[in-house]
Design an enzyme around this catalytic site. Structure first.
Site, PDB file in Angstrom:
ATOM      1  N   ARG A  64      40.018  42.805  47.566  1.00  0.00           N
ATOM      2  CA  ARG A  64      41.381  43.306  47.729  1.00  0.00           C
ATOM      3  C   ARG A  64      41.507  44.662  47.019  1.00  0.00           C
ATOM      4  O   ARG A  64      40.696  44.988  46.157  1.00  0.00           O
ATOM      5  CB  ARG A  64      42.394  42.315  47.121  1.00  0.00           C
ATOM      6  CG  ARG A  64      42.324  40.915  47.692  1.00  0.00           C
ATOM      7  CD  ARG A  64      43.233  40.728  48.883  1.00  0.00           C
ATOM      8  NE  ARG A  64      44.603  41.057  48.528  1.00  0.00           N
ATOM      9  CZ  ARG A  64      45.428  41.763  49.296  1.00  0.00           C
ATOM     10  NH1 ARG A  64      45.006  42.220  50.449  1.00  0.00           N
ATOM     11  NH2 ARG A  64      46.664  42.008  48.929  1.00  0.00           N
ATOM     12  N   TYR A  93      40.036  50.371  43.825  1.00  0.00           N
ATOM     13  CA  TYR A  93      38.852  50.008  43.042  1.00  0.00           C
ATOM     14  C   TYR A  93      37.533  50.093  43.806  1.00  0.00           C
ATOM     15  O   TYR A  93      36.479  49.795  43.236  1.00  0.00           O
ATOM     16  CB  TYR A  93      39.034  48.597  42.463  1.00  0.00           C
ATOM     17  CG  TYR A  93      40.271  48.470  41.585  1.00  0.00           C
ATOM     18  CD1 TYR A  93      40.357  49.174  40.387  1.00  0.00           C
ATOM     19  CD2 TYR A  93      41.353  47.670  41.953  1.00  0.00           C
ATOM     20  CE1 TYR A  93      41.476  49.085  39.583  1.00  0.00           C
ATOM     21  CE2 TYR A  93      42.477  47.565  41.146  1.00  0.00           C
ATOM     22  CZ  TYR A  93      42.536  48.275  39.966  1.00  0.00           C
ATOM     23  OH  TYR A  93      43.643  48.183  39.166  1.00  0.00           O
ATOM     24  N   ASN A 109      35.648  45.985  29.961  1.00  0.00           N
ATOM     25  CA  ASN A 109      36.798  46.384  30.764  1.00  0.00           C
ATOM     26  C   ASN A 109      37.808  45.242  30.612  1.00  0.00           C
ATOM     27  O   ASN A 109      37.716  44.229  31.312  1.00  0.00           O
ATOM     28  CB  ASN A 109      36.422  46.576  32.233  1.00  0.00           C
ATOM     29  CG  ASN A 109      37.609  47.065  33.049  1.00  0.00           C
ATOM     30  OD1 ASN A 109      38.758  46.980  32.597  1.00  0.00           O
ATOM     31  ND2 ASN A 109      37.358  47.566  34.251  1.00  0.00           N
ATOM     32  N   ALA A 138      43.898  44.217  32.761  1.00  0.00           N
ATOM     33  CA  ALA A 138      45.309  44.340  32.354  1.00  0.00           C
ATOM     34  C   ALA A 138      45.521  44.015  30.875  1.00  0.00           C
ATOM     35  O   ALA A 138      46.483  44.500  30.264  1.00  0.00           O
ATOM     36  CB  ALA A 138      46.185  43.440  33.222  1.00  0.00           C
ATOM     37  N   HIS A 152      46.355  46.661  28.104  1.00  0.00           N
ATOM     38  CA  HIS A 152      47.670  47.233  27.835  1.00  0.00           C
ATOM     39  C   HIS A 152      48.542  46.391  26.916  1.00  0.00           C
ATOM     40  O   HIS A 152      49.563  46.868  26.454  1.00  0.00           O
ATOM     41  CB  HIS A 152      48.381  47.486  29.170  1.00  0.00           C
ATOM     42  CG  HIS A 152      47.468  48.112  30.196  1.00  0.00           C
ATOM     43  ND1 HIS A 152      46.861  49.334  29.982  1.00  0.00           N
ATOM     44  CD2 HIS A 152      47.001  47.669  31.405  1.00  0.00           C
ATOM     45  CE1 HIS A 152      46.085  49.613  31.017  1.00  0.00           C
ATOM     46  NE2 HIS A 152      46.148  48.617  31.900  1.00  0.00           N
ATOM     47  N   ASP A 163      42.335  42.410  18.225  1.00  0.00           N
ATOM     48  CA  ASP A 163      41.988  41.837  16.918  1.00  0.00           C
ATOM     49  C   ASP A 163      40.585  41.235  16.932  1.00  0.00           C
ATOM     50  O   ASP A 163      39.858  41.333  15.927  1.00  0.00           O
ATOM     51  CB  ASP A 163      42.994  40.744  16.519  1.00  0.00           C
ATOM     52  CG  ASP A 163      44.282  41.326  15.945  1.00  0.00           C
ATOM     53  OD1 ASP A 163      44.312  42.535  15.629  1.00  0.00           O
ATOM     54  OD2 ASP A 163      45.263  40.562  15.830  1.00  0.00           O
ATOM     55  N   GLU A 223      35.242  51.045  25.884  1.00  0.00           N
ATOM     56  CA  GLU A 223      36.211  50.556  26.871  1.00  0.00           C
ATOM     57  C   GLU A 223      36.027  51.289  28.206  1.00  0.00           C
ATOM     58  O   GLU A 223      35.936  52.507  28.240  1.00  0.00           O
ATOM     59  CB  GLU A 223      37.627  50.807  26.339  1.00  0.00           C
ATOM     60  CG  GLU A 223      38.708  50.259  27.242  1.00  0.00           C
ATOM     61  CD  GLU A 223      40.090  50.450  26.635  1.00  0.00           C
ATOM     62  OE1 GLU A 223      40.308  50.013  25.489  1.00  0.00           O
ATOM     63  OE2 GLU A 223      40.935  51.046  27.315  1.00  0.00           O
ATOM     64  N   SER A 270      39.555  52.857  37.395  1.00  0.00           N
ATOM     65  CA  SER A 270      40.583  53.815  37.825  1.00  0.00           C
ATOM     66  C   SER A 270      40.968  54.712  36.654  1.00  0.00           C
ATOM     67  O   SER A 270      40.670  54.403  35.491  1.00  0.00           O
ATOM     68  CB  SER A 270      41.807  53.053  38.335  1.00  0.00           C
ATOM     69  OG  SER A 270      42.382  52.289  37.287  1.00  0.00           O
ATOM     70  N   ARG A 316      50.112  51.627  32.232  1.00  0.00           N
ATOM     71  CA  ARG A 316      48.642  51.565  32.184  1.00  0.00           C
ATOM     72  C   ARG A 316      48.038  52.596  31.242  1.00  0.00           C
ATOM     73  O   ARG A 316      46.875  52.496  30.856  1.00  0.00           O
ATOM     74  CB  ARG A 316      48.039  51.757  33.574  1.00  0.00           C
ATOM     75  CG  ARG A 316      48.302  50.597  34.499  1.00  0.00           C
ATOM     76  CD  ARG A 316      47.501  50.717  35.780  1.00  0.00           C
ATOM     77  NE  ARG A 316      48.113  49.924  36.827  1.00  0.00           N
ATOM     78  CZ  ARG A 316      47.890  48.622  37.026  1.00  0.00           C
ATOM     79  NH1 ARG A 316      47.033  47.978  36.273  1.00  0.00           N
ATOM     80  NH2 ARG A 316      48.515  47.987  37.999  1.00  0.00           N
TER      81      ARG A 316
HETATM   82  O1  CA2 Z   1      40.818  50.562  36.321  1.00  0.00           O
HETATM   83  C1  CA2 Z   1      40.440  49.531  35.762  1.00  0.00           C
HETATM   84  O2  CA2 Z   1      39.259  49.230  35.621  1.00  0.00           O
HETATM   85  C2  CA2 Z   1      41.486  48.516  35.272  1.00  0.00           C
HETATM   86  O3  CA2 Z   1      41.017  47.979  34.027  1.00  0.00           O
HETATM   87  C3  CA2 Z   1      41.564  47.436  36.336  1.00  0.00           C
HETATM   88  C4  CA2 Z   1      42.637  46.393  36.062  1.00  0.00           C
HETATM   89  C5  CA2 Z   1      43.986  47.048  35.763  1.00  0.00           C
HETATM   90  O4  CA2 Z   1      44.912  46.059  35.373  1.00  0.00           O
HETATM   91  C6  CA2 Z   1      43.862  48.088  34.646  1.00  0.00           C
HETATM   92  O5  CA2 Z   1      45.122  48.699  34.449  1.00  0.00           O
HETATM   93  C7  CA2 Z   1      42.837  49.152  35.016  1.00  0.00           C
HETATM   94  C8  CA2 Z   1      42.835  45.502  37.324  1.00  0.00           C
HETATM   95  C9  CA2 Z   1      41.649  44.600  37.555  1.00  0.00           C
HETATM   96  C10 CA2 Z   1      41.294  44.487  38.984  1.00  0.00           C
HETATM   97  O6  CA2 Z   1      42.364  44.013  39.739  1.00  0.00           O
HETATM   98  C11 CA2 Z   1      42.148  43.790  41.065  1.00  0.00           C
HETATM   99  C12 CA2 Z   1      43.225  43.289  41.777  1.00  0.00           C
HETATM  100  C13 CA2 Z   1      43.097  43.058  43.121  1.00  0.00           C
HETATM  101  C14 CA2 Z   1      41.873  43.308  43.752  1.00  0.00           C
HETATM  102  C15 CA2 Z   1      40.802  43.802  43.024  1.00  0.00           C
HETATM  103  C16 CA2 Z   1      40.935  44.028  41.680  1.00  0.00           C
END
Ligand code: CA2
Length: 144
Positions: free
Chosen positions: A17, A22, A73, A76, A79, A86, A97, A101, A110
């Site tokens: 997705r 991504y 990584n 979410a 944030h 900790d 880290e 994106s 973010r």
């Molecule tokens: O850009 C990144 O690597 C993030 O850590 C990805 C996280 C996001 O919450 C951060 O703000 C930035 C999201 C994880 C992946 O989420 C997906 C959702 C749907 C489909 C594929 C991945």
């Protein structure tokens, strides 16, 4: 050197997705690329992904005296998880880290990272390449 790669929540959905944000690579592909980069630099790497904060904290604790460095990584959790921040602080293992994106050019929530103060640095915005770049920076830091 032994390194640990940790990916946080929803990263198991990569390639399935939101490919416009991504990319089309799966987590498995990204883990393989990252492990190969670590091998190239003479390091071993284990991989872990969880959608659960406590499981990530447990893994960071288990890493104490077992791994020399962590590539993380936190997704979410970056944030808002003071608990993961900790845990990184508690084990004091050098960590870097990673974000696929550019978190600084997306929604305002973010751009803040609560985990970054417990890391040696951040690589964000280079897609899957962020991981390889992170491994390079971490190994450079550990080799000093
Ligand atoms: O850009 C990144 O690597 C993030 O850590 C990805 C996280 C996001 O919450 C951060 O703000 C930035 C999201 C994880 C992946 O989420 C997906 C959702 C749907 C489909 C594929 C991945």
């Amino acid at each position: 050197m032994k390194l640990l790669l940790i990916n946080g929540p929803n990263m198991n959905m990569l390639g399935i997705r939101q490919r416009e944000i991504y990319g089309s690579d799966t987590l498995e592909t990204i883990e393989t690329l990252t492990v190969n980069k670590a091998k190239e630099l003479g390091c071993e790497m284990d991989c872990f992904q969880s959608n659960h904060e406590g499981a990530i904290i447990d893994k960071i604790h288990e890493a104490y005296q077992k791994y020399d460095g962590i590539v993380i990584n936190p997704a979410a959790y970056t944030h808002y998880s003071y608990a993961i921040a900790d845990a990184l602080g508690a084990v004091s293992i050098p960590a870097i880290e990673i974000h696929m994106s550019d978190i600084h050019s997306r929604e305002s929530f973010r751009s803040n990272s609560v985990t970054l103060p417990y890391c040696i640095g951040q690589v964000a915005g280079y897609g899957k390449e962020s991981y390889a770049m992170g491994v390079e920076k971490l190994v450079e830091y550990l080799s000093k």
